[in-house]
Write a protein that holds these residues in place. Structure first.
Motif, mmCIF file in Angstrom:
data_model
loop_
_atom_site.group_PDB
_atom_site.id
_atom_site.type_symbol
_atom_site.label_atom_id
_atom_site.label_comp_id
_atom_site.label_asym_id
_atom_site.label_seq_id
_atom_site.Cartn_x
_atom_site.Cartn_y
_atom_site.Cartn_z
ATOM 1 N N GLU A 85 0.448 -1.084 -0.126
ATOM 2 C CA GLU A 85 -0.119 -0.519 -0.161
ATOM 3 C C GLU A 85 0.984 0.943 -0.195
ATOM 4 O O GLU A 85 0.000 2.155 -0.937
ATOM 5 C CB GLU A 85 -0.791 -0.265 1.318
ATOM 6 N N ILE A 86 2.082 1.146 0.698
ATOM 7 C CA ILE A 86 3.072 2.441 1.049
ATOM 8 C C ILE A 86 3.348 2.433 -0.041
ATOM 9 O O ILE A 86 3.851 3.774 -0.540
ATOM 10 C CB ILE A 86 3.946 2.101 2.240
ATOM 11 N N ARG A 87 3.849 1.977 -1.415
ATOM 12 C CA ARG A 87 4.292 1.175 -2.426
ATOM 13 C C ARG A 87 3.450 1.947 -3.659
ATOM 14 O O ARG A 87 3.811 2.697 -4.410
ATOM 15 C CB ARG A 87 5.015 0.044 -2.791
ATOM 16 N N SER A 88 2.134 2.268 -3.556
ATOM 17 C CA SER A 88 1.047 2.696 -4.210
ATOM 18 C C SER A 88 1.651 3.864 -4.369
ATOM 19 O O SER A 88 1.519 4.699 -3.977
ATOM 20 C CB SER A 88 -0.145 2.027 -3.611
ATOM 21 N N ARG A 89 1.768 4.673 -6.076
ATOM 22 C CA ARG A 89 1.863 6.174 -6.254
ATOM 23 C C ARG A 89 0.238 6.758 -6.153
ATOM 24 O O ARG A 89 0.280 7.957 -6.105
ATOM 25 C CB ARG A 89 2.036 5.599 -7.670
ATOM 26 N N THR A 90 -0.409 6.347 -6.006
ATOM 27 C CA THR A 90 -1.473 6.916 -5.715
ATOM 28 C C THR A 90 -2.396 6.721 -4.226
ATOM 29 O O THR A 90 -3.055 7.571 -3.900
ATOM 30 C CB THR A 90 -3.220 5.704 -5.874
ATOM 31 N N LEU A 91 -1.549 5.993 -3.247
ATOM 32 C CA LEU A 91 -1.838 6.393 -1.323
ATOM 33 C C LEU A 91 -0.935 8.304 -0.885
ATOM 34 O O LEU A 91 0.197 7.967 -1.598
ATOM 35 C CB LEU A 91 -1.166 5.055 -0.972
ATOM 36 N N ASP A 92 -1.968 8.460 -0.378
ATOM 37 C CA ASP A 92 -1.291 10.165 -0.260
ATOM 38 C C ASP A 92 -0.937 9.539 1.368
ATOM 39 O O ASP A 92 -1.289 8.790 2.160
ATOM 40 C CB ASP A 92 -2.728 10.982 -0.371
#
Length: 130
Positions: A67-74
């Motif tokens: 989830e942290i690696r996701s580019r969409t997560l603020d």
């Protein structure tokens, strides 16, 4: 006593009930289907079941990392909601940690107080800074 240690001690007092509740929850949703049979049937059954639970904890950490690696997560703290993917993965980590601690008979609260006191007194594992 430092304020941090005071807060840790307050949290530690709640952990025995939280551990029992997490363990009961895991049983109620059959989170470890077949574990009792494996434990009873094999000499190393309890170790196998504990290792399986540890691996499942590790998988929850991997899911949180993804989830942290996701580019969409603020990642801004004010962006956190209790139902966002990262918050839910961190909740899974806590539930699995509490349940595993109960399964193994670990007094997680006492361990948390001990570890915090050691760290506040200057102890660093391996002498590293972080």
């Amino acid at each position: 006593m430092s304020e941090a240690l005071q807060h840790i001690k307050a949290l530690a007092a709640l952990l025995p009930d939280a551990q029992r509740s997490a363990h009961a929850y895991a049983r109620s949703v059959d989170l470890f289907s077949g574990a009792d049979e494996i434990e009873a049937a094999h000499e190393s059954g309890r170790a196998y079941v504990a290792a399986t639970r540890m691996a499942l904890l590790q998988s929850e950490v991997s899911e949180a990392l993804q989830e942290i690696r996701s580019r969409t997560l603020d990642l801004a703290p004010d962006a956190r909601r209790p139902d966002d993917a990262l918050s839910l993965e961190l909740a899974d980590i806590l539930i699995r940690t509490l349940e595993l601690s109960e399964y193994l008979g670990v007094d997680l609260g006492a361990a948390l107080v001990t570890k915090t006191a050691e760290t506040l007194s200057g102890y660093r594992h391996g002498g590293v800074r972080f």
